[in-house]
Design an enzyme around this catalytic site. Structure first.
Site, mmCIF file in Angstrom:
data_model
loop_
_atom_site.group_PDB
_atom_site.id
_atom_site.type_symbol
_atom_site.label_atom_id
_atom_site.label_comp_id
_atom_site.label_asym_id
_atom_site.label_seq_id
_atom_site.Cartn_x
_atom_site.Cartn_y
_atom_site.Cartn_z
ATOM 1 N N TYR A 49 13.901 -8.202 6.472
ATOM 2 C CA TYR A 49 12.642 -7.142 6.876
ATOM 3 C C TYR A 49 12.228 -7.424 8.328
ATOM 4 O O TYR A 49 11.222 -6.631 8.811
ATOM 5 C CB TYR A 49 11.394 -7.582 5.785
ATOM 6 N N HIS A 107 19.337 -12.537 -1.779
ATOM 7 C CA HIS A 107 18.767 -10.961 -1.530
ATOM 8 C C HIS A 107 19.483 -10.055 -2.570
ATOM 9 O O HIS A 107 19.289 -9.325 -3.187
ATOM 10 C CB HIS A 107 18.493 -10.420 -0.127
HETATM 11 P P1 NAP Z 1 6.575 0.028 -3.588
HETATM 12 O O1 NAP Z 1 5.452 -0.921 -3.786
HETATM 13 O O2 NAP Z 1 6.972 0.762 -4.980
HETATM 14 O O3 NAP Z 1 5.853 1.428 -2.918
HETATM 15 C C1 NAP Z 1 5.254 1.435 -1.741
HETATM 16 C C2 NAP Z 1 4.678 2.741 -1.448
HETATM 17 O O4 NAP Z 1 3.647 3.000 -2.222
HETATM 18 C C3 NAP Z 1 4.398 2.864 -0.018
HETATM 19 O O5 NAP Z 1 4.788 4.066 0.531
HETATM 20 C C4 NAP Z 1 2.928 2.858 -0.161
HETATM 21 O O6 NAP Z 1 2.492 3.707 0.935
HETATM 22 C C5 NAP Z 1 2.712 3.658 -1.458
HETATM 23 N N1 NAP Z 1 1.561 2.899 -1.997
HETATM 24 C C6 NAP Z 1 1.222 1.547 -2.301
HETATM 25 N N2 NAP Z 1 -0.062 1.558 -3.075
HETATM 26 C C7 NAP Z 1 -0.495 2.777 -3.324
HETATM 27 C C8 NAP Z 1 -1.523 3.352 -4.153
HETATM 28 N N3 NAP Z 1 -2.605 2.618 -4.722
HETATM 29 N N4 NAP Z 1 -1.639 4.719 -3.933
HETATM 30 C C9 NAP Z 1 -0.748 5.479 -3.245
HETATM 31 N N5 NAP Z 1 0.339 5.060 -2.757
HETATM 32 C C10 NAP Z 1 0.436 3.859 -2.527
HETATM 33 O O7 NAP Z 1 7.766 0.003 -2.898
HETATM 34 P P2 NAP Z 1 8.533 -1.149 -1.934
HETATM 35 O O8 NAP Z 1 7.523 -1.617 -0.947
HETATM 36 O O9 NAP Z 1 9.915 -1.130 -1.990
HETATM 37 O O10 NAP Z 1 8.667 -2.451 -3.018
HETATM 38 C C11 NAP Z 1 7.551 -3.525 -3.188
HETATM 39 C C12 NAP Z 1 7.808 -4.775 -2.460
HETATM 40 O O11 NAP Z 1 9.287 -5.265 -3.235
HETATM 41 C C13 NAP Z 1 8.541 -4.563 -0.975
HETATM 42 O O12 NAP Z 1 7.677 -4.568 -0.035
HETATM 43 C C14 NAP Z 1 9.255 -5.838 -0.922
HETATM 44 O O13 NAP Z 1 8.480 -7.147 -0.359
HETATM 45 C C15 NAP Z 1 9.856 -5.863 -2.216
HETATM 46 N N6 NAP Z 1 11.353 -5.186 -2.391
HETATM 47 C C16 NAP Z 1 12.352 -6.134 -2.658
HETATM 48 C C17 NAP Z 1 13.951 -5.429 -2.822
HETATM 49 C C18 NAP Z 1 14.908 -6.364 -3.027
HETATM 50 O O14 NAP Z 1 15.925 -6.114 -2.863
HETATM 51 N N7 NAP Z 1 14.632 -7.488 -3.528
HETATM 52 C C19 NAP Z 1 13.845 -4.284 -2.417
HETATM 53 C C20 NAP Z 1 12.833 -3.382 -2.065
HETATM 54 C C21 NAP Z 1 11.385 -3.956 -2.311
HETATM 55 P P3 NAP Z 1 1.463 3.065 1.879
HETATM 56 O O15 NAP Z 1 2.149 1.727 2.614
HETATM 57 O O16 NAP Z 1 1.470 4.097 3.145
HETATM 58 O O17 NAP Z 1 -0.037 2.774 1.608
#
Ligand code: NAP
Length: 283
Positions: A49, A107
């Protein structure tokens, strides 16, 4: 904050803050500072990241004690292998500016991940890592790993949301004592999740948003969550999921939304695997 307990007795907050796709130093540091300010006590980062330094600085400058914040990082594919993972653990600790991590994950189950796992086991025994785990393991992979290693993983971080529910994976993890952690609780915004009629309708009953219903649904299935947002109001909203509980009938209404496969990543595609191997963090 409510907690789950890992299979080694370490307590982990049920909800944490995700930091994927915030690579820029100032933005990442601001997001993590604001998340800590509203009450998050778990931060999920990864070498890939490119924001470990910002995460470490935000935690140091928060005024919280190091032990008050549960910090997770991940070893990238390029560094998965016995010798390279040993080095990558130290590189992550140096970037974060910490002498231990609460949780380190591989990862992806790619490259030499059994060698990488031995390096995690060593660092765990040496006290550098309080817990060790995997990410992106499907049921057969997590079962094989658990049956093959000396210290089985404490956690498996996988994509889980109403459109990809992974029930078999949850059942397998439960059988082997591995805690599920959901990434992409909002399907990264896909499927119109924030205004989805089923989730919105359920939310109305409890005075909650579709986003909150989605998080609560994961928690009630025994998976901790790490939603990401760069907006403090959303951070606050996402944390506010402990004063209600979805009734069985509502859990049942969410079950049919499952599509049975990811539409975000395709671990079964050689192109995707090549793409991950092609992402190099260093020479
Ligand atoms: P997510 O949490 O499913 O979605 C994030 C999106 O949702 C962003 O665009 C955010 O926009 C929006 N959002 C968040 N809260 C909201 C709400 N209450 N209302 C409306 N929109 C909202 O996606 P993710 O970031 O991919 O997954 C979460 C975490 O999991 C990551 O940050 C990372 O730490 C981890 N991850 C791990 C892997 C892996 O391979 N291990 C892969 C992907 C992710 P804004 O930021 O503009 O608010």
């Amino acid at each position: 904050m409510e907690y789950f307990t890992l299979n080694n007795g370490v307590k982990i907050p049920q909800i944490g803050f995700g930091t994927f796709q915030i690579p820029e130093y100032a933005a990442a540091k601001r997001a993590v500072s604001e998340a800590l300010e509203v009450g998050y006590r778990m931060i999920d980062t990864a070498a890939a990241y490119m924001n470990e330094r910002a995460v470490g600085d935000a935690i140091r400058e928060s005024g919280l004690k190091r032990e008050e914040v549960f910090v997770t990082s991940k070893i990238w594919v390029q560094d998965i292998g016995y010798e390279s993972t040993k080095k990558a653990i130290d590189r992550s600790l140096a970037e974060l500016g910490f002498d231990y991590l609460d949780l380190m994950l591989l990862h992806q189950p790619m490259n030499d991940y059994y060698g990488g796992w031995r390096a995690l086991e060593e660092a765990y025994r040496a006290g550098k890592l309080r817990a060790i785990g995997m990410a992106n393991c499907y049921p057969h992979v997590i079962a094989d790993l658990c049956l093959s290693v000396e210290i089985p993983p404490m956690l498996n971080q996988v994509e889980i949301h109403p459109f990809f529910q992974q029930q078999k994976n949850l059942d397998t993890m439960r059988e082997f004592g591995v805690l599920p952690q959901a990434w992409g609780s909002f399907a990264e915004g896909k499927f119109g999740i924030f205004t989805h009629p089923v989730l919105t309708e359920i939310g109305k009953k409890y005075g909650k948003s579709a986003a909150q219903v989605s998080l609560r649904w994961s928690l009630q299935r025994g998976a901790c969550v790490i939603p990401k947002s760069v907006h403090q109001e959303r951070m606050r909203q996402n944390l506010d999921v402990f004063d209600f509980s979805l009734a069985d009938e509502d859990m049942k209404k969410i079950a049919p939304l499952d599509r049975g496969r990811s539409e975000i990543v395709d671990h079964f595609s050689p192109e995707f695997v090549k793409m991950l191997h092609g992402l190099k963090l260093h020479d």
